[in-house]
Design a protein around this motif. Structure first.
Motif, PDB file in Angstrom:
ATOM      1  N   LEU A  81      22.618   8.506   4.411  1.00  0.00           N
ATOM      2  CA  LEU A  81      21.712   8.027   3.361  1.00  0.00           C
ATOM      3  C   LEU A  81      22.432   7.133   2.361  1.00  0.00           C
ATOM      4  O   LEU A  81      21.892   6.117   1.916  1.00  0.00           O
ATOM      5  N   VAL A  82      23.654   7.502   1.998  1.00  0.00           N
ATOM      6  CA  VAL A  82      24.435   6.669   1.075  1.00  0.00           C
ATOM      7  C   VAL A  82      24.743   5.323   1.721  1.00  0.00           C
ATOM      8  O   VAL A  82      24.592   4.259   1.092  1.00  0.00           O
ATOM      9  N   ALA A  83      25.161   5.348   2.979  1.00  0.00           N
ATOM     10  CA  ALA A  83      25.435   4.092   3.694  1.00  0.00           C
ATOM     11  C   ALA A  83      24.159   3.274   3.832  1.00  0.00           C
ATOM     12  O   ALA A  83      24.183   2.041   3.672  1.00  0.00           O
ATOM     13  N   GLY A  84      23.038   3.927   4.109  1.00  0.00           N
ATOM     14  CA  GLY A  84      21.754   3.230   4.209  1.00  0.00           C
ATOM     15  C   GLY A  84      21.359   2.578   2.900  1.00  0.00           C
ATOM     16  O   GLY A  84      20.842   1.454   2.876  1.00  0.00           O
ATOM     17  N   LEU A  85      21.619   3.266   1.795  1.00  0.00           N
ATOM     18  CA  LEU A  85      21.316   2.699   0.479  1.00  0.00           C
ATOM     19  C   LEU A  85      22.167   1.459   0.223  1.00  0.00           C
ATOM     20  O   LEU A  85      21.652   0.408  -0.182  1.00  0.00           O
ATOM     21  N   ILE A  86      23.448   1.561   0.476  1.00  0.00           N
ATOM     22  CA  ILE A  86      24.352   0.436   0.215  1.00  0.00           C
ATOM     23  C   ILE A  86      24.026  -0.747   1.123  1.00  0.00           C
ATOM     24  O   ILE A  86      23.887  -1.886   0.655  1.00  0.00           O
ATOM     25  N   VAL A  87      23.873  -0.500   2.413  1.00  0.00           N
ATOM     26  CA  VAL A  87      23.588  -1.580   3.355  1.00  0.00           C
ATOM     27  C   VAL A  87      22.218  -2.187   3.068  1.00  0.00           C
ATOM     28  O   VAL A  87      22.040  -3.406   3.078  1.00  0.00           O
ATOM     29  N   GLY A  88      21.242  -1.345   2.767  1.00  0.00           N
ATOM     30  CA  GLY A  88      19.896  -1.844   2.467  1.00  0.00           C
ATOM     31  C   GLY A  88      19.855  -2.695   1.211  1.00  0.00           C
ATOM     32  O   GLY A  88      19.205  -3.748   1.182  1.00  0.00           O
ATOM     33  N   LEU A  89      20.535  -2.267   0.158  1.00  0.00           N
ATOM     34  CA  LEU A  89      20.557  -3.050  -1.080  1.00  0.00           C
ATOM     35  C   LEU A  89      21.314  -4.362  -0.898  1.00  0.00           C
ATOM     36  O   LEU A  89      20.905  -5.399  -1.434  1.00  0.00           O
ATOM     37  N   LEU A  90      22.406  -4.338  -0.139  1.00  0.00           N
ATOM     38  CA  LEU A  90      23.121  -5.585   0.146  1.00  0.00           C
ATOM     39  C   LEU A  90      22.254  -6.541   0.966  1.00  0.00           C
ATOM     40  O   LEU A  90      22.270  -7.754   0.748  1.00  0.00           O
ATOM     41  N   ALA A  91      21.484  -5.981   1.894  1.00  0.00           N
ATOM     42  CA  ALA A  91      20.589  -6.813   2.702  1.00  0.00           C
ATOM     43  C   ALA A  91      19.513  -7.451   1.829  1.00  0.00           C
ATOM     44  O   ALA A  91      19.169  -8.624   2.016  1.00  0.00           O
ATOM     45  N   LYS A  92      18.986  -6.705   0.859  1.00  0.00           N
ATOM     46  CA  LYS A  92      17.990  -7.285  -0.045  1.00  0.00           C
ATOM     47  C   LYS A  92      18.609  -8.361  -0.927  1.00  0.00           C
ATOM     48  O   LYS A  92      17.937  -9.321  -1.293  1.00  0.00           O
ATOM     49  N   LEU A  93      19.889  -8.219  -1.251  1.00  0.00           N
ATOM     50  CA  LEU A  93      20.554  -9.227  -2.074  1.00  0.00           C
ATOM     51  C   LEU A  93      20.746 -10.552  -1.339  1.00  0.00           C
ATOM     52  O   LEU A  93      20.685 -11.613  -1.955  1.00  0.00           O
ATOM     53  N   VAL A  94      20.994 -10.507  -0.037  1.00  0.00           N
ATOM     54  CA  VAL A  94      21.237 -11.749   0.696  1.00  0.00           C
ATOM     55  C   VAL A  94      19.943 -12.470   1.047  1.00  0.00           C
ATOM     56  O   VAL A  94      19.982 -13.659   1.360  1.00  0.00           O
ATOM     57  N   LEU A  95      18.824 -11.785   0.984  1.00  0.00           N
ATOM     58  CA  LEU A  95      17.545 -12.433   1.274  1.00  0.00           C
ATOM     59  C   LEU A  95      17.047 -13.176   0.044  1.00  0.00           C
ATOM     60  O   LEU A  95      17.147 -12.668  -1.069  1.00  0.00           O
ATOM     61  N   PRO A  96      16.493 -14.374   0.232  1.00  0.00           N
ATOM     62  CA  PRO A  96      15.973 -15.101  -0.922  1.00  0.00           C
ATOM     63  C   PRO A  96      14.648 -14.509  -1.401  1.00  0.00           C
ATOM     64  O   PRO A  96      13.887 -13.936  -0.622  1.00  0.00           O
ATOM     65  N   GLY A  97      14.403 -14.637  -2.677  1.00  0.00           N
ATOM     66  CA  GLY A  97      13.138 -14.168  -3.240  1.00  0.00           C
ATOM     67  C   GLY A  97      13.117 -12.673  -3.468  1.00  0.00           C
ATOM     68  O   GLY A  97      14.130 -11.980  -3.397  1.00  0.00           O
ATOM     69  N   ARG A  98      11.917 -12.183  -3.747  1.00  0.00           N
ATOM     70  CA  ARG A  98      11.725 -10.765  -4.045  1.00  0.00           C
ATOM     71  C   ARG A  98      11.144 -10.078  -2.814  1.00  0.00           C
ATOM     72  O   ARG A  98      10.238 -10.602  -2.180  1.00  0.00           O
ATOM     73  N   GLN A  99      11.657  -8.915  -2.514  1.00  0.00           N
ATOM     74  CA  GLN A  99      11.133  -8.106  -1.416  1.00  0.00           C
ATOM     75  C   GLN A  99      10.519  -6.848  -2.025  1.00  0.00           C
ATOM     76  O   GLN A  99      11.239  -6.008  -2.556  1.00  0.00           O
ATOM     77  N   PRO A 100       9.197  -6.708  -1.942  1.00  0.00           N
ATOM     78  CA  PRO A 100       8.540  -5.548  -2.545  1.00  0.00           C
ATOM     79  C   PRO A 100       8.608  -4.288  -1.680  1.00  0.00           C
ATOM     80  O   PRO A 100       7.691  -3.483  -1.669  1.00  0.00           O
ATOM     81  N   VAL A 101       9.670  -4.125  -0.955  1.00  0.00           N
ATOM     82  CA  VAL A 101       9.856  -2.954  -0.097  1.00  0.00           C
ATOM     83  C   VAL A 101      10.317  -1.793  -0.976  1.00  0.00           C
ATOM     84  O   VAL A 101      11.244  -1.953  -1.777  1.00  0.00           O
ATOM     85  N   PRO A 102       9.680  -0.615  -0.863  1.00  0.00           N
ATOM     86  CA  PRO A 102      10.099   0.517  -1.701  1.00  0.00           C
ATOM     87  C   PRO A 102      11.520   0.993  -1.378  1.00  0.00           C
ATOM     88  O   PRO A 102      12.048   0.726  -0.291  1.00  0.00           O
TER      89      PRO A 102
END
Length: 86
Positions: free
Chosen positions: A7-28
């Protein structure tokens, strides 16, 4: 304890993935963690297939593959949540 680390790795990888994507991602956040964990697992599998999973020092290529796979998954999930209100 492995579930907590996943879960910790998923949080870190998921947040980094949202950072590299342009714009806003309304994914919870819960879906970001889940997609990050899946992206980490698929990134590890892809790194193993390419033969770059275990290298000397920090496995930068493996980590980039994990974040890349998670970014693709978050980009695919974003249209499902773009029209919803919180």
């Amino acid at each position: 304890m492995a579930i907590v680390w996943a879960l910790v790795a998923g949080l870190i990888v998921g947040l980094l993935a949202k950072l590299v994507l342009p714009g806003r991602q309304p994914v919870p956040l819960w879906l970001t963690v889940l997609i990050g964990a899946v992206g980490a697992l698929l990134g590890n599998a892809l790194a193993s297939y390419l033969g770059v999973r275990h290298t000397g020092g920090i496995d930068w290529v493996r980590h980039l593959l994990q974040v890349g796979v998670a970014a693709v998954l978050i980009a695919a999930a974003t249209p499902m949540y773009s029209g919803r209100r919180r």
